[in-house]
Design a protein around this motif. Structure first.
Motif, PDB file in Angstrom:
ATOM      1  N   HIS A  19      90.309 -89.548  -3.889  1.00 45.41           N
ATOM      2  CA  HIS A  19      90.599 -89.644  -5.286  1.00 45.41           C
ATOM      3  C   HIS A  19      89.712 -89.034  -6.240  1.00 45.41           C
ATOM      4  O   HIS A  19      89.802 -89.202  -7.528  1.00 45.41           O
ATOM      5  CB  HIS A  19      90.892 -91.261  -5.447  1.00 45.41           C
ATOM      6  CG  HIS A  19      91.797 -91.783  -4.746  1.00 45.41           C
ATOM      7  ND1 HIS A  19      93.336 -91.538  -4.987  1.00 45.41           N
ATOM      8  CD2 HIS A  19      91.927 -92.701  -3.915  1.00 45.41           C
ATOM      9  CE1 HIS A  19      94.011 -92.340  -4.316  1.00 45.41           C
ATOM     10  NE2 HIS A  19      93.228 -93.082  -3.712  1.00 45.41           N
ATOM     11  N   HIS A  23      91.962 -89.542 -11.008  1.00 48.29           N
ATOM     12  CA  HIS A  23      91.817 -90.930 -10.913  1.00 48.29           C
ATOM     13  C   HIS A  23      92.981 -91.854 -12.049  1.00 48.29           C
ATOM     14  O   HIS A  23      93.911 -91.851 -11.311  1.00 48.29           O
ATOM     15  CB  HIS A  23      90.379 -91.243 -11.335  1.00 48.29           C
ATOM     16  CG  HIS A  23      89.594 -90.767 -10.738  1.00 48.29           C
ATOM     17  ND1 HIS A  23      88.851 -91.386  -9.489  1.00 48.29           N
ATOM     18  CD2 HIS A  23      88.790 -89.737 -10.732  1.00 48.29           C
ATOM     19  CE1 HIS A  23      87.970 -90.719  -9.030  1.00 48.29           C
ATOM     20  NE2 HIS A  23      87.671 -89.665  -9.750  1.00 48.29           N
ATOM     21  N   HIS A 110      91.934 -98.764  -5.602  1.00 44.11           N
ATOM     22  CA  HIS A 110      91.047 -99.129  -6.779  1.00 44.11           C
ATOM     23  C   HIS A 110      91.328-100.368  -7.334  1.00 44.11           C
ATOM     24  O   HIS A 110      91.441-100.828  -8.551  1.00 44.11           O
ATOM     25  CB  HIS A 110      91.466 -98.164  -7.646  1.00 44.11           C
ATOM     26  CG  HIS A 110      91.047 -96.761  -7.732  1.00 44.11           C
ATOM     27  ND1 HIS A 110      90.857 -96.224  -6.414  1.00 44.11           N
ATOM     28  CD2 HIS A 110      90.475 -95.712  -8.540  1.00 44.11           C
ATOM     29  CE1 HIS A 110      90.426 -94.758  -6.573  1.00 44.11           C
ATOM     30  NE2 HIS A 110      90.153 -94.626  -7.766  1.00 44.11           N
ATOM     31  N   HIS A 188      86.587-100.343  -5.727  1.00 40.13           N
ATOM     32  CA  HIS A 188      86.583-100.339  -4.253  1.00 40.13           C
ATOM     33  C   HIS A 188      85.316 -99.713  -3.596  1.00 40.13           C
ATOM     34  O   HIS A 188      84.875 -99.775  -2.523  1.00 40.13           O
ATOM     35  CB  HIS A 188      87.649 -98.977  -4.179  1.00 40.13           C
ATOM     36  CG  HIS A 188      87.493 -97.982  -4.973  1.00 40.13           C
ATOM     37  ND1 HIS A 188      87.678 -98.067  -6.243  1.00 40.13           N
ATOM     38  CD2 HIS A 188      87.361 -96.663  -4.815  1.00 40.13           C
ATOM     39  CE1 HIS A 188      87.426 -96.781  -6.844  1.00 40.13           C
ATOM     40  NE2 HIS A 188      87.533 -95.819  -5.911  1.00 40.13           N
ATOM     41  N   GLN A 197      83.868 -98.280 -11.161  1.00 38.79           N
ATOM     42  CA  GLN A 197      84.522 -97.150 -11.801  1.00 38.79           C
ATOM     43  C   GLN A 197      85.115 -97.876 -12.848  1.00 38.79           C
ATOM     44  O   GLN A 197      86.024 -98.405 -12.768  1.00 38.79           O
ATOM     45  CB  GLN A 197      85.463 -96.081 -11.048  1.00 38.79           C
ATOM     46  CG  GLN A 197      84.883 -95.672  -9.730  1.00 38.79           C
ATOM     47  CD  GLN A 197      86.006 -94.655  -9.191  1.00 38.79           C
ATOM     48  OE1 GLN A 197      87.252 -94.940  -9.307  1.00 38.79           O
ATOM     49  NE2 GLN A 197      85.460 -93.952  -8.085  1.00 38.79           N
ATOM     50  N   TYR A 199      87.458 -97.339 -16.499  1.00 38.26           N
ATOM     51  CA  TYR A 199      88.308 -96.407 -16.881  1.00 38.26           C
ATOM     52  C   TYR A 199      88.962 -96.922 -18.489  1.00 38.26           C
ATOM     53  O   TYR A 199      90.003 -97.540 -18.506  1.00 38.26           O
ATOM     54  CB  TYR A 199      89.664 -96.373 -15.910  1.00 38.26           C
ATOM     55  CG  TYR A 199      89.148 -95.670 -14.848  1.00 38.26           C
ATOM     56  CD1 TYR A 199      89.631 -94.440 -14.670  1.00 38.26           C
ATOM     57  CD2 TYR A 199      89.061 -96.473 -13.778  1.00 38.26           C
ATOM     58  CE1 TYR A 199      89.564 -93.789 -13.393  1.00 38.26           C
ATOM     59  CE2 TYR A 199      88.685 -95.750 -12.492  1.00 38.26           C
ATOM     60  CZ  TYR A 199      88.791 -94.532 -12.431  1.00 38.26           C
ATOM     61  OH  TYR A 199      88.690 -93.952 -11.030  1.00 38.26           O
TER      62      TYR A 199
HETATM   63 CU   LIG Z   1      89.382 -93.104  -8.663  1.00 35.80          CU
END
Ligand SMILES: [Cu+2]
Length: 358
Positions: A19, A23, A110, A188, A197, A199
Motif C-alpha cells: 500500500h 493509500h 488499514h 495496521h 497513519q 489521513y
Molecule cells: Cu496505506
C-alpha cells in the motif's frame, strides 16, 4: 512458535509494502444527493489550474498520510502542506454529509477509527489562517466489534458502506463558515512507534440554520500525541476497549446509522466571501432546484451506484467525458458534454443536464 511469528510479521510487512504507493483520499462529498468534488492528489497537483472545489489542496503526491510524529505540526490540520480550498458548499445544520473515499475499496488492512471535526473559520474558510482553526469533534467511531482479532473497525464499516462515511452536522450548531475535518486513522502498523497513519481530509462548508451552539475547540496540533493509547496500539491482539484519539465529541454530536448517499446532481461550489449572502443565495437556489427536480425522477436508479460514480470522477475540464451522474450540460455549463460509455446526456431542465445510464 518462532516460525508462526515470522510468518505473521512477514505478512504485515508485505501488506505495508503493497500500500505504499496508494493509500487514500476523499474524492467527493454528497449532501442531499448533490455531489461536490474534492481535491484529487493523484492529478490536481499536476494541474496549473485545478478545478475550483471545496476540498483543501495538498501536494500529497504519494497519496499518503501524516505520521504520529507530525501530529504537532501544521500537517495534521488538513494534510501535508495543505492550503485553503478555493470554494465552499452550503449545507444546513442537521444535514448528513457522505464522504466518498478512494481507492475502492479502502485497503482493508488499514483498520482504525473514523473521526469528524468542525472548526469555525470566521469570515471565510477560503482565506482563514489554518493554524488558528480550533476543532471540536462531532463524530467518532472506533472499534465496533472485537470478536475476531484484529476486530471490526469504523473503517471496515466505511468499506461496507459504499466506501464512504456519513456524518451529521449537529442541528443546533450556530450558522457560519466551518472547515469539516474528516479523518481515518489506520492502525495496521500502529504497534510500532510512529506506525499509525493519519489521513485528515478538509472541506469548506457554509452551514445555515438558526442554531446557537458555538463549541470551544482545540488546535489540531494539540489533539494527538504519538503515544496516545489510540495511536500507539497493537491491534493484532484481543482488545477489551479502544480509546478514540482526540477530544471527546461535543454534547450535541449525533450518532447515526451508516448509509450511503445516492448522487442525483452536481453542486456548484460557491466562491467569494462566505458572508456574501447575495452571491451565495443565488447559487444555492439553482443547485437545490436542480437536485430536487432530479430526486423525483431518479430515485430508483441511484441506490448502490454511488461508488462507481465517484470513483471515476476525475475529469473536470471542458474536454473529455463526464462520469455517470455527472453534469453534462445546462445554462452556463462549460464542462464536458459527452458522457462516459454506458451513459447518455439527458436534459433535466434548462440549467442542468446529467449523464444517466443508457
Ligand atoms: Cu496505506
Amino acid at each position: 512458535m518462532k516460525s508462526i511469528i515470522s510468518t505473521s510479521l512477514l505478512g504485515s510487512f508485505l501488506s505495508l509494502v503493497a500500500h505504499t504507493t496508494a493509500h487514500g483520499y476523499v474524492s467527493n462529498i454528497v449532501v442531499n444527493g448533490v455531489y461536490y468534488r474534492g481535491w484529487n492528489p493523484s492529478s490536481d497537483p499536476y494541474t496549473s489550474t485545478p478545478p475550483v472545489n471545496i476540498g483543501w489542496k495538498t501536494p500529497n503526491l504519494s497519496n499518503g498520510f501524516v505520521t504520529p510524529d507530525d501530529t504537532d505540526t501544521a500537517d495534521i490540520i488538513c494534510h501535508i502542506n495543505a492550503t485553503n480550498a478555493a470554494a465552499h458548499a452550503t449545507v444546513a445544520a442537521g444535514d448528513k454529509i457522505y464522504l466518498q473515499w478512494q481507492p475502492v475499496p479502502w485497503p482493508d488492512s488499514h483498520h482504525g477509527p473514523v473521526v469528524d471535526y468542525l472548526a469555525s473559520c470566521g469570515a471565510s474558510c477560503e482565506t482563514v489562517d489554518k493554524t488558528t482553526l480550533k476543532f471540536f469533534k462531532i463524530s467518532g467511531v472506533g472499534l465496533v466489534d472485537d470478536t475476531t482479532v484484529p476486530g471490526y473497525w469504523a473503517d471496515d464499516q466505511l468499506i461496507a458502506n459504499g466506501n464512504g462515511w456519513l456524518v451529521q452536522i449537529p442541528s443546533t450548531i450556530a450558522p457560519g463558515n466551518y472547515v469539516l475535518r474528516h479523518e481515518i486513522i489506520a492502525l495496521h502498523g500502529a504497534g510500532s512507534a510512529n506506525g499509525a497513519q493519519l489521513y485528515p481530509q478538509c472541506f469548506n462548508l457554509q452551514i445555515t440554520g438558526s442554531g446557537t451552539v458555538q463549541p470551544a475547540g482545540v488546535l489540531a496540533t494539540s489533539m494527538y500525541t504519538p503515544t496516545d493509547p489510540g495511536i500507539l496500539i497493537n491491534i493484532y491482539q484481543a482488545l477489551s476497549s479502544y480509546i478514540i484519539p482526540g477530544p471527546s465529541p461535543i454534547a450535541q454530536a449525533v450518532s447515526i446509522v451508516q448509509a450511503s448517499s445516492a448522487i442525483t446532481a452536481t453542486g456548484t461550489p460557491t466562491t467569494g466571501s462566505g458572508g456574501g449572502a447575495a452571491t451565495t443565495a443565488t447559487t444555492t437556489v439553482r443547485t437545490t432546484t436542480g437536485a430536487t427536480t432530479l430526486t423525483t425522477t431518479t430515485t430508483t436508479k441511484a441506490t448502490t451506484t454511488t461508488t462507481t460514480a465517484a470513483a471515476t470522477t476525475t475529469t473536470g475540464g471542458s474536454s473529455g467525458t463526464q462520469t455517470l451522474y455527472g453534469q453534462c450540460g445546462g445554462s452556463g455549463w462549460t464542462g464536458p458534454t459527452v458522457c462516459v460509455s454506458g451513459a447518455t446526456c439527458s436534459v433535466q431542465n434548462a440549467w442542468y443536464s446529467q449523464c444517466l445510464p443508457s
